[in-house]
Design a protein around this motif. Structure first.
Motif, short mmCIF file in Angstrom:
data_model
loop_
_atom_site.label_atom_id
_atom_site.label_comp_id
_atom_site.label_asym_id
_atom_site.label_seq_id
_atom_site.Cartn_x
_atom_site.Cartn_y
_atom_site.Cartn_z
N SER A 34 0.91 -1.27 0.01
CA SER A 34 -0.16 0.06 0.00
C SER A 34 0.99 1.13 0.21
CB SER A 34 -0.95 -0.02 1.16
OG SER A 34 -1.59 1.32 1.45
N ASP A 39 -15.94 -4.12 9.99
CA ASP A 39 -16.02 -4.23 8.59
C ASP A 39 -15.10 -3.03 8.08
OD1 ASP A 39 -17.56 -4.88 6.00
OD2 ASP A 39 -18.02 -2.68 6.17
N MET A 40 -15.29 -2.01 8.74
CA MET A 40 -14.22 -0.87 7.94
C MET A 40 -12.65 -1.42 8.00
SD MET A 40 -15.72 2.47 9.81
CE MET A 40 -14.24 3.31 9.48
N ARG A 85 -12.09 -4.01 5.62
CA ARG A 85 -11.99 -3.67 4.14
C ARG A 85 -10.96 -2.74 4.03
NH1 ARG A 85 -15.57 -0.54 2.74
NH2 ARG A 85 -16.73 -0.19 4.56
N LYS A 86 -10.01 -2.39 5.05
CA LYS A 86 -9.36 -1.39 5.22
C LYS A 86 -9.54 -0.12 4.66
CE LYS A 86 -5.30 -4.66 4.71
NZ LYS A 86 -4.26 -5.23 4.09
N ALA A 87 -10.93 0.29 4.95
CA ALA A 87 -11.91 1.50 4.63
C ALA A 87 -10.76 2.65 5.25
CB ALA A 87 -13.14 1.30 4.95
N GLY A 88 -10.32 3.47 4.23
CA GLY A 88 -9.62 4.57 4.69
C GLY A 88 -8.19 4.50 5.22
N ASP A 89 -7.77 3.14 5.02
CA ASP A 89 -6.57 2.51 5.54
C ASP A 89 -6.22 2.90 7.06
OD1 ASP A 89 -5.01 1.47 3.21
OD2 ASP A 89 -5.52 3.30 2.29
N GLU A 138 -19.88 -2.25 12.46
CA GLU A 138 -19.35 -1.45 11.41
C GLU A 138 -17.93 -0.93 11.45
OE1 GLU A 138 -19.65 3.34 9.77
OE2 GLU A 138 -21.54 2.61 11.24
#
Length: 337
Positions: free
Chosen positions: A190, A321-322, A325-329, A318
């Motif tokens: 990343s 899940d974040m 998914r690595k949402a927003g690293d 939530e």
């Protein structure tokens, strides 16, 4: 009996539910802590997805959360020295009859409004350290600290590689800088994670898919390669890549968890060079936690940038899940009751 909200995982079905449960009462030798912050770790994700399974849990349901800070709410019989209101950080586990139990895995953790702790499994959180930062130190910081100072025994000026600059690896970079490792080379696919590693103190940050990675490492170490390499990713390919870049008598420290086998491609070379592979898990809490709190309090370490987002406890699913998914690293997500 008073009720409280808790995030409970049913192990057989791997179902996470927000549930009202009885607020626990501290027994002999225990304290009740009002939770002010609880970290969300990749280990929590793995418990939910089935990659990890509790070995010592009584029953089939557990309140998650092994990174916890808060204030003393009540004490059980025989407990002294812990006044109500005292700011504290809980150890990530407790030793019972010689066996180590992990909080939020083998017994109820801190994804709740209140959490129980043995009176000897917590320490004072200095006023200068916010609850959010204090909560993550018992795992996200103390685990790499133990891997670096104890298992890996890194010495000043040693060349070190860090594979995986996420929730543990980015702290490892900062800690390696503190103990004088040089150069510190971070490896992560990343771009965001590589930039984060450089900001934390890495001398070089590389993409593991870069065909020139070996040459870059050799140039940075003047051909000497790595005295120590740390796998915080828990990926077999990472371990094989790191092994190939070790110097003679170099050691590979396995911190990231995986159930996949490890392959040593050239056993003869490995033995001839007297290299080592070392497993690491957790840290020596009574030693590591006070050390890290003292370094943080004195400004030698700063984990403000590690708190990616703070969510209410009710949004625990939530947050999981974040992170998955690595949402927003994210480095660390925090739940706040």
């Amino acid at each position: 009996m008073e009720k409280m909200l808790a995030a409970r995982l049913h192990i057989p079905s791997r179902t996470l539910r927000m549930t009202e449960v009885d607020r626990p009462e501290p027994g002999p030798g225990q304290v009740l802590v009002k939770v002010r912050a609880a970290g969300v770790c990749l280990s929590d994700v793995h418990l939910i997805d089935g990659t990890l399974t509790p070995l010592l849990l009584e029953g089939d349901t557990v309140t998650l959360g092994h990174e916890v800070s808060g204030t003393i709410a009540a004490t059980g019989p025989g407990v002294t020295g812990w006044p109500v209101g005292r700011r504290v950080v809980l150890y990530a586990g407790e030793v019972r009859d010689g066996v180590t139990y992990t909080r939020g895995v083998d017994y109820d953790g801190g994804w709740a409004e209140y959490a129980l702790s043995s009176a000897d499994a917590l320490t004072v959180l200095p006023d200068a350290i916010p609850f959010d930062q204090g909560a993550i130190i018992p795992d996200a910081v103390s685990t790499p600290w133990g891997a670096i100072t104890m298992t890996g025994a890194v010495r000043p000026a040693e060349a070190v590689g860090v594979w995986g600059a996420g929730g543990l690896g980015v702290h490892a970079v900062q800690l390696l800088r503190a103990v004088g490792a040089c150069p510190i080379i971070a490896v992560d696919p990343s771009e965001v994670a590589r930039e984060r590693a450089l900001a934390a103190g890495a001398d070089l940050a590389l993409d593991p898919a870069d065909p020139g990675l070996r040459e870059s490492v050799e140039a940075a170490t003047a051909g000497g390669r790595l005295a120590a390499a740390f796998d915080f990713a828990g990926v077999p390919a990472v371990r094989e890549q790191a092994l190939a870049l070790l110097a003679p008598k170099g050691r590979l420290v396995l911190v990231g968890l995986t159930d996949r086998p490890l392959t040593v491609a050239d056993g003869t070379r490995f033995s001839y060079l007297q290299q080592r592979i070392l497993g690491h898990y957790g840290s020596d809490m009574p030693v590591a936690l006070p050390e890290l709190l003292r370094l943080t309090q004195q400004g030698r370490l700063d984990f403000a940038g590690s708190i990616s987002e703070v969510l209410p406890l009710s949004r625990a699913a939530e947050a999981v899940d974040m992170l998955n998914r690595k949402a927003g690293d994210p480095v660390r997500l925090i739940l706040r009751p």
